[in-house]
Each structure stands twice: as C-alpha cells, then as structure tokens.
Design a protein around this motif. Structure first.
Motif, PDB file in Angstrom:
ATOM      1  N   THR A  31      39.738   1.711 -12.650  1.00 43.93           N
ATOM      2  CA  THR A  31      40.806   2.666 -12.359  1.00 43.93           C
ATOM      3  C   THR A  31      40.546   3.981 -13.088  1.00 43.93           C
ATOM      4  OG1 THR A  31      42.141   1.784 -14.175  1.00 43.93           O
ATOM      5  CG2 THR A  31      42.570   0.912 -11.975  1.00 43.93           C
ATOM      6  N   GLU A 162      57.186  -2.440  -4.825  1.00 36.58           N
ATOM      7  CA  GLU A 162      56.771  -3.733  -4.266  1.00 36.58           C
ATOM      8  C   GLU A 162      55.555  -3.581  -3.352  1.00 36.58           C
ATOM      9  OE1 GLU A 162      58.958  -7.077  -1.634  1.00 36.58           O
ATOM     10  OE2 GLU A 162      60.223  -5.894  -2.980  1.00 36.58           O
ATOM     11  N   ALA A 165      52.399  -2.598  -5.369  1.00 36.43           N
ATOM     12  CA  ALA A 165      51.763  -3.754  -6.018  1.00 36.43           C
ATOM     13  C   ALA A 165      50.991  -4.579  -4.991  1.00 36.43           C
ATOM     14  CB  ALA A 165      52.830  -4.601  -6.706  1.00 36.43           C
ATOM     15  N   ASP A 169      47.069  -5.338  -5.073  1.00 39.83           N
ATOM     16  CA  ASP A 169      46.592  -6.730  -5.126  1.00 39.83           C
ATOM     17  C   ASP A 169      45.592  -6.987  -3.998  1.00 39.83           C
ATOM     18  OD1 ASP A 169      48.116  -7.128  -7.321  1.00 39.83           O
ATOM     19  OD2 ASP A 169      49.695  -8.255  -6.311  1.00 39.83           O
ATOM     20  N   ARG A 172      42.312  -5.556  -5.119  1.00 44.56           N
ATOM     21  CA  ARG A 172      41.709  -6.433  -6.125  1.00 44.56           C
ATOM     22  C   ARG A 172      41.135  -7.689  -5.469  1.00 44.56           C
ATOM     23  NH1 ARG A 172      45.217  -8.724 -10.945  1.00 44.56           N
ATOM     24  NH2 ARG A 172      46.221  -9.644  -9.142  1.00 44.56           N
ATOM     25  N   GLU A 190      50.984   1.309 -15.607  1.00 41.41           N
ATOM     26  CA  GLU A 190      51.331  -0.109 -15.417  1.00 41.41           C
ATOM     27  C   GLU A 190      50.644  -0.664 -14.165  1.00 41.41           C
ATOM     28  OE1 GLU A 190      53.417   2.382 -15.301  1.00 41.41           O
ATOM     29  OE2 GLU A 190      54.717   2.263 -13.551  1.00 41.41           O
ATOM     30  N   LEU A 191      50.453   0.188 -13.165  1.00 40.92           N
ATOM     31  CA  LEU A 191      49.739  -0.272 -11.966  1.00 40.92           C
ATOM     32  C   LEU A 191      48.256  -0.425 -12.261  1.00 40.92           C
ATOM     33  CD1 LEU A 191      51.471   1.742  -9.103  1.00 40.92           C
ATOM     34  CD2 LEU A 191      51.840  -0.628  -9.787  1.00 40.92           C
ATOM     35  N   ARG A 193      46.977  -1.219 -15.162  1.00 47.11           N
ATOM     36  CA  ARG A 193      46.828  -2.460 -15.946  1.00 47.11           C
ATOM     37  C   ARG A 193      46.856  -3.682 -15.035  1.00 47.11           C
ATOM     38  NH1 ARG A 193      49.643   0.353 -20.107  1.00 47.11           N
ATOM     39  NH2 ARG A 193      51.649  -0.115 -19.163  1.00 47.11           N
ATOM     40  N   ARG A 194      47.600  -3.569 -13.953  1.00 47.53           N
ATOM     41  CA  ARG A 194      47.755  -4.713 -13.051  1.00 47.53           C
ATOM     42  C   ARG A 194      46.431  -5.105 -12.383  1.00 47.53           C
ATOM     43  NH1 ARG A 194      52.374  -6.542  -9.985  1.00 47.53           N
ATOM     44  NH2 ARG A 194      51.670  -7.725  -8.188  1.00 47.53           N
ATOM     45  N   ILE A 195      45.625  -4.111 -12.032  1.00 44.31           N
ATOM     46  CA  ILE A 195      44.446  -4.472 -11.225  1.00 44.31           C
ATOM     47  C   ILE A 195      43.109  -4.211 -11.903  1.00 44.31           C
ATOM     48  CG2 ILE A 195      45.572  -4.198  -8.991  1.00 44.31           C
ATOM     49  CD1 ILE A 195      43.830  -1.623  -8.696  1.00 44.31           C
TER      50      ILE A 195
END
Ligand SMILES: Nc1ncnc2c1ncn2[C@@H]1O[C@H](COP(=O)(O)OP(=O)(O)OP(=O)(O)O)[C@@H](O)[C@H]1O
Length: 210
Positions: A31, A162, A165, A169, A172, A190-191, A193-195
């Motif tokens: 990212t 939603e 994300a 996903d 990913r 935060e997004l 960190r998510r992927i």
C-alpha cells in the motif's frame, strides 16, 4: 514482479518523483499512503507507462493493469461489455466495434465477473450498478487484460466503509489465491492495515517504509 530503481519523473518542469526505489513480489499487496500531491498517482502512471521517466528504471515482469479512482466505466454499456474492453488488445478495435467477440472471450469475461463476485450481472448496464459493484467491474476488466500486476489508485475512495472493505478484500484475495502483485494507493491507514503485506508512505516524491 515489479522492480523500480532510482525513478525520477518530472512534470511541468518540476521533479514529482525524486528517486523512488520499490519492489513488489508476486502474491504481495503493497500500500502507498501519503498526503495529496505527494506523487502517488504519478508513480502508478509511470509504472503503467503513461508518463515517461526522466531517470531510473522500471522493470515489470508481467502485464500491468490500472484500476482508477473513478472506475472509468462506460455507463451505457453492460458490465460484460465493460469487462470485454480489457480484451480489446487481443481482438482489435474493428471486431470490438462490431461486437464480434469470440465466444471464448465472452466466457472469459463472465468468468472474470464471477471472480469478483458479480456472477449473473453481466447484462446489467454499468450505470445501474452500485458504486461497489462498478468498482468490481473495474477489477474484472484488469483481470480480462490478464494483468499480473494490479495498480489501483484510490480504488475505494468513493465507497462506503463496507463496500470499501469488500473491494480491498477482493484485491487481497487475488494476490493470495492467484499470485498477482497489487500496488494500491489509499488515504485511510486503517484500510491499508487491513490488506497490506507492506505499507509505504510517499512524501514529496520519496518513498518511506511504514
Ligand atoms: N500533468 C501534470 N503536469 C504538471 N504537474 C503535475 C501533473 N500531474 C500531476 N502534477 C503534480 O505532481 C504532483 C504529484 O501529483 P500526484 O497526482 O501524483 O499526487 P498524489 O500523491 O497522487 O495526490 P492525491 O492523493 O491528491 O491523488 C502534484 O504536485 C501535482 O500538482
């Protein structure tokens, strides 16, 4: 899959990228964060060959495809036709204009739609899809391009949390399951960190690990 070394890009007489080193491996999600105007979009455009390098090297071991912030679909075309645009390079403009898509390519486009979770929606006009669905069509289009390196510029900027994300996903999953490399610019940490397997920050044309 991607190696960038000492990349310098100048736009309007100013150095926008000032010596960027970057590598992204197959199966990896990297990212890119950073303030507006830092040079993130320019980096993706340079990797895609849309802006010339003033110095440095870009080695791309596989075809690259761009997913834009404003998903850039033709609203009046069906989802399937938008995906088929990704295959234009393989059949040429004339046959595409005549809508003479070979049957295997139609099946491939439907397969791409299924892989992004839009099975059965191929006939729906892009303008009648939700924002999240449209962004999935944009991802399906780069799959149709057979891109192994996905360059996504703020792909979830216009989506609610939603849907954002879910689209991330999906990217990913394409890296994990299919070994594609993903380089994605994001504004929200935060997004990222998510992927992210690795997070990088760009400031004034230079990259730093986060
Ligand atoms: N075609 C152009 N000609 C001249 N300068 C440009 C051009 N395109 C971009 N720039 C400048 O290059 C710098 C980097 O822009 P870029 O769009 O790459 O930043 P960014 O990090 O992607 O910003 P954002 O997060 O707002 O999308 C900015 O100062 C911008 O004004």
């Amino acid at each position: 899959m991607l190696e960038v070394a000492g990349l310098v890009v100048a736009l309007g007489g100013r150095e926008v990228l000032r010596g960027v080193d970057l590598s992204v491996a197959a199966g990896e999600v990297v990212t890119l964060e950073g303030p507006s105007g830092a040079g993130k979009t320019t980096l993706l455009r340079a990797i895609a060959g849309l802006v010339p390098a003033a110095a440095g090297q870009i080695r791309c071991g596989a075809p690259a495809g761009l997913v834009f912030q404003q998903h850039a679909l033709a609203a009046r075309l069906s989802a399937r036709d938008n995906v088929l645009v990704g295959g234009l390079g393989r059949i040429g403009f004339c046959r595409a204009a005549l809508r003479a898509w070979p049957r295997p390519m139609l099946a491939e486009a439907d397969g791409c739609l299924a892989r992004v979770g839009l099975e059965g929606l191929g006939a729906r006009r892009a303008g009648r899809l939700s924002g999240g669905q449209r962004q999935r069509v944009a991802v399906a289009r780069v799959l149709m391009q057979r891109a192994r390196l996905l360059l996504a510029d703020e792909p979830v900027a216009s989506l609610d949390p939603e849907n954002a994300a879910a689209v991330l996903d999906l990217l990913r999953g394409l890296a994990r399951r299919e070994g594609r490399a993903v380089l994605v610019t994001l504004h929200q940490p935060e997004l990222a960190r998510r992927i992210a397997d690795r997070r990088l920050r760009m400031e004034e044309g230079r990259l730093w690990p986060l």
